[in-house]
Each structure stands twice: as C-alpha cells, then as structure tokens.
Design a protein around this motif. Structure first.
Motif, mmCIF file in Angstrom:
data_model
loop_
_atom_site.group_PDB
_atom_site.id
_atom_site.type_symbol
_atom_site.label_atom_id
_atom_site.label_comp_id
_atom_site.label_asym_id
_atom_site.label_seq_id
_atom_site.Cartn_x
_atom_site.Cartn_y
_atom_site.Cartn_z
ATOM 1 N N PRO A 134 -3.840 -115.228 -44.555
ATOM 2 C CA PRO A 134 -2.867 -115.920 -45.425
ATOM 3 C C PRO A 134 -1.479 -116.071 -44.802
ATOM 4 O O PRO A 134 -0.659 -116.847 -45.307
ATOM 5 N N ASP A 135 -1.209 -115.372 -43.703
ATOM 6 C CA ASP A 135 0.101 -115.513 -43.055
ATOM 7 C C ASP A 135 0.155 -116.755 -42.162
ATOM 8 O O ASP A 135 1.194 -117.040 -41.551
ATOM 9 N N PHE A 136 -0.962 -117.446 -42.041
ATOM 10 C CA PHE A 136 -1.007 -118.628 -41.175
ATOM 11 C C PHE A 136 -1.218 -119.881 -42.007
ATOM 12 O O PHE A 136 -1.949 -119.879 -42.988
ATOM 13 N N ARG A 137 -0.545 -120.950 -41.582
ATOM 14 C CA ARG A 137 -0.799 -122.258 -42.185
ATOM 15 C C ARG A 137 -1.661 -123.060 -41.216
ATOM 16 O O ARG A 137 -1.676 -122.802 -40.004
ATOM 17 N N LYS A 138 -2.363 -124.032 -41.783
ATOM 18 C CA LYS A 138 -3.202 -124.900 -40.951
ATOM 19 C C LYS A 138 -2.570 -126.287 -40.935
ATOM 20 O O LYS A 138 -2.189 -126.810 -41.982
ATOM 21 N N VAL A 139 -2.460 -126.846 -39.740
ATOM 22 C CA VAL A 139 -1.940 -128.205 -39.603
ATOM 23 C C VAL A 139 -3.028 -129.058 -38.946
ATOM 24 O O VAL A 139 -3.441 -128.790 -37.819
ATOM 25 N N ASP A 140 -3.519 -130.058 -39.670
ATOM 26 C CA ASP A 140 -4.498 -130.982 -39.086
ATOM 27 C C ASP A 140 -3.765 -131.945 -38.177
ATOM 28 O O ASP A 140 -2.826 -132.609 -38.608
#
Ligand code: FES
Ligand SMILES: [Fe+2]
Length: 337
Positions: A134-140
């Motif tokens: 949860p500490d990471f975001r995902k960028v497509d």
C-alpha cells in the motif's frame, strides 16, 4: 530464433490489452501470429478464443456479445469462453452438436490487463514486487506496438553498456563509458541482476522524474527477468525513492511486439505527478526504441555457447539465451514450421 516459431512460448501468459478496452465490446488481437478475439463474459471476466468461426470462418471479433458469449456476425452462432457453441439460431435442437466448437485460450485479468496463454501454461503470471504494497502507487505508462523481437528488449534491460550511449540525453554519462559490475543470481524461471549505475542527473530527470537536486546520482538497480519476455527493474535512489518498472512484451509476429509498461513508486502524486513520470520515461523508451527497432528479429542463440568471448556487460543477455536453450531442451522444443 524467431519468436513465433518457438512452440513453448505459447505456454506462457502474456499481457495483451488493458481490460478497460473490453468495456465497449469484443476486440481482436494477434498473439504469436494467431488471430484471437477478447471479450468480457457474463461475470465481467476476460475471455479469449480463436478469432475464426468454425462454421464459415468469419471473424468473431466483428460480432457482439450475448449472455457472456461471443456471437458470430455471419449466422449468429454463439460461443462461450471454453469455445463451446451455446446457441445456433438456425436449429430447433435444444443443444448445438458438440463438434460445433472453437479453440478457447487460457485468459486471466491481472494488474489491470488481460493475460492470455495460447496453450496450457507451464507457469503462472509473475507476481510483481510492490504490487500489493500500500505504500506504492501504480502508474500505467505505455501500451503500444514496438517493432523488434521481444528478447532484444529484454537483453537491453539488463545491458549496462548501452546506458551511457543510448541515454546520453536523459541520464547517461558519455565521459564514463566503462559499465559497472553486474551480479547475476539465476532462479528456475529467470534471474536477478544487481548493479549500481552512476548516472548523470540531467535537468529533465531531476525535476521531471526524481524531484532531486544533485548533478549526479547512483541507481542501485535490482533487475528481474521473468522468462521469456518480462522484466521488473527496481531502482533505488539515495533519497529512498524506489522507481520500479515492469516491462512486458507480447509477441505479435516475428518482428513485432505489444509493449505493456507500468511503474510502482513509493512517492506521492504531490511529489512527482504521474504525467511527469510518464513524460520522462517516454524519452527513455524512445531512446531505446530508436536503436532496438533497427535490430534483426532473428536472434542467434549460439552466442550462449561462447560465453568467454564476450564482454562482461553482455553476460545477462548470454545467460538469457542459455536458459532459453535449456527450456527448449526440457520441453522437447521443436521449431514450428
Ligand atoms: S460463419 Fe459464424 S455462424 Fe456462420
Ligand atoms: Fe535503455
């Protein structure tokens, strides 16, 4: 090696399309030279089958959906995700004969993409580092066709010698062409390669991608190869920023692949916007493609037998070839005609 001629690659999952692209109806895709149709079934799960009706060979991807089945546009036969004909409107029989069927493929949704294996998969879709953190975001980032063999992009990902030349305008350093040491740890389905790459922190990288003031920095990079055509490169900067790039290539035909790339980051949108991250990585991917799209699609695997003749920075690419040869050997691989 031509990528669509190796039958064993049909037994791996490849990401072929964002699942969101199926919301407005069935779509065609070409995987390993095979025309397939993708759609969402009645549970909104992606399904894949051969894009060729068993009746008069019409393209099913031009059809519609009915109760989660794909309906042929020619005479209206419907097929479920297993390829079974569930309805043919010309007959009064209750069930269509069993011989009315098409080839259905293994199809899953993961990471927001539709993944397809043409034959029985020999391994699951890779579990990517940080994907459930949860500490990471995902960028497509990118979903586009590239014109080179998948293994060319894979070996490039582990090739520290190209950085200072190909990426001289983004983060490379032409004054320092000697590549750093790479430590490789093989596993059953690929390997990990660790390297520390000093990079020139050019203005666009500072502001656009890293939010960092230093002129030079070091990328501590743990790159993972997932056989055959997926890599995750986990870059840690001295600030603690982790920029983890997942790059997947699905072979379309021998000269062409579908690129799927997304990143995981442990910073926030307020630190560096997704738009800015994508814009910087766009430059990097374009620099790689400028060179990779000039390479030959027919990749020699013989290099694997001459390890001692190559510079150290080529060792990951050579190990890739060696492991692919072992894979072909293990599964009794024969080139398809
Ligand atoms: S060609 Fe598909 S139903 Fe006739
Ligand atoms: Fe590169």
């Amino acid at each position: 090696m031509l990528q669509t001629k190796q039958k064993i690659f049909r037994s791996f999952y490849f990401p072929v399309m964002p699942v969101a692209d199926l919301q407005d109806g069935p779509k065609p895709f070409k995987l390993m030279g095979e025309n397939i149709v993708l759609w969402l079934d009645d549970e909104q799960k992606p399904a894949a089958a051969i894009d060729r009706c068993c009746h008069r060979t019409a393209r099913l991807s031009k059809g519609e959906l009915r109760n989660g089945c794909i309906v042929c546009p020619y005479h209206g036969w419907a097929f479920n995700r297993d390829g079974k004909c569930t309805w043919f409107p010309q007959s009064e029989l209750e069930d269509p004969p069993k011989v009315y069927k098409i080839k259905g493929y293994h199809c899953e949704e993961r990471y927001g993409y539709v993944w397809v294996a043409l034959d029985t998969p020999i391994r699951d879709i890779p579990k990517f580092r940080y994907s459930d953190n949860p500490d990471f975001r995902k960028v497509d980032e990118f979903y586009e066709v590239i014109h080179c063999a998948a293994i060319r992009l894979m070996e490039n990902s582990f090739d520290v010698a190209h950085v200072n030349f190909v990426h001289k305008n983004t983060f490379g350093d032409l004054d320092n062409p000697i590549p750093p040491k790479v430590t490789i740890t093989p596993n059953e389905w690929g390997f990990e390669a660790y390297m520390e790459i000093p990079v020139h922190n050019k203005l666009n990288q500072k502001v656009q991608a890293l939010n960092m003031d230093d002129e030079r920095t070091v990328r501590k990079q743990l790159s993972e190869w997932f056989m055959p055509f997926i890599r995750q490169t986990n870059i840690t900067y001295p600030t603690g920023l982790i920029h983890s790039i997942v790059t997947c290539t699905a072979p379309i035909d021998d000269d062409t692949c579908q690129l799927v790339q997304f990143v995981y980051r442990n910073d926030r949108e307020e630190d560096v916007s997704a738009k800015s991250i994508i814009a910087f990585d766009r430059n990097v991917v374009d620099e790689d493609m400028d060179v990779l799209e000039t390479t030959d699609s027919n990749v020699s695997l013989d290099l694997a037998k001459k390890v001692e003749n190559h510079m150290l920075s080529d060792q990951p690419g050579i190990l890739m070839r060696k492991m692919l040869l072992e894979l072909f050997d293990k599964y009794g691989e024969q080139e398809m005609c």
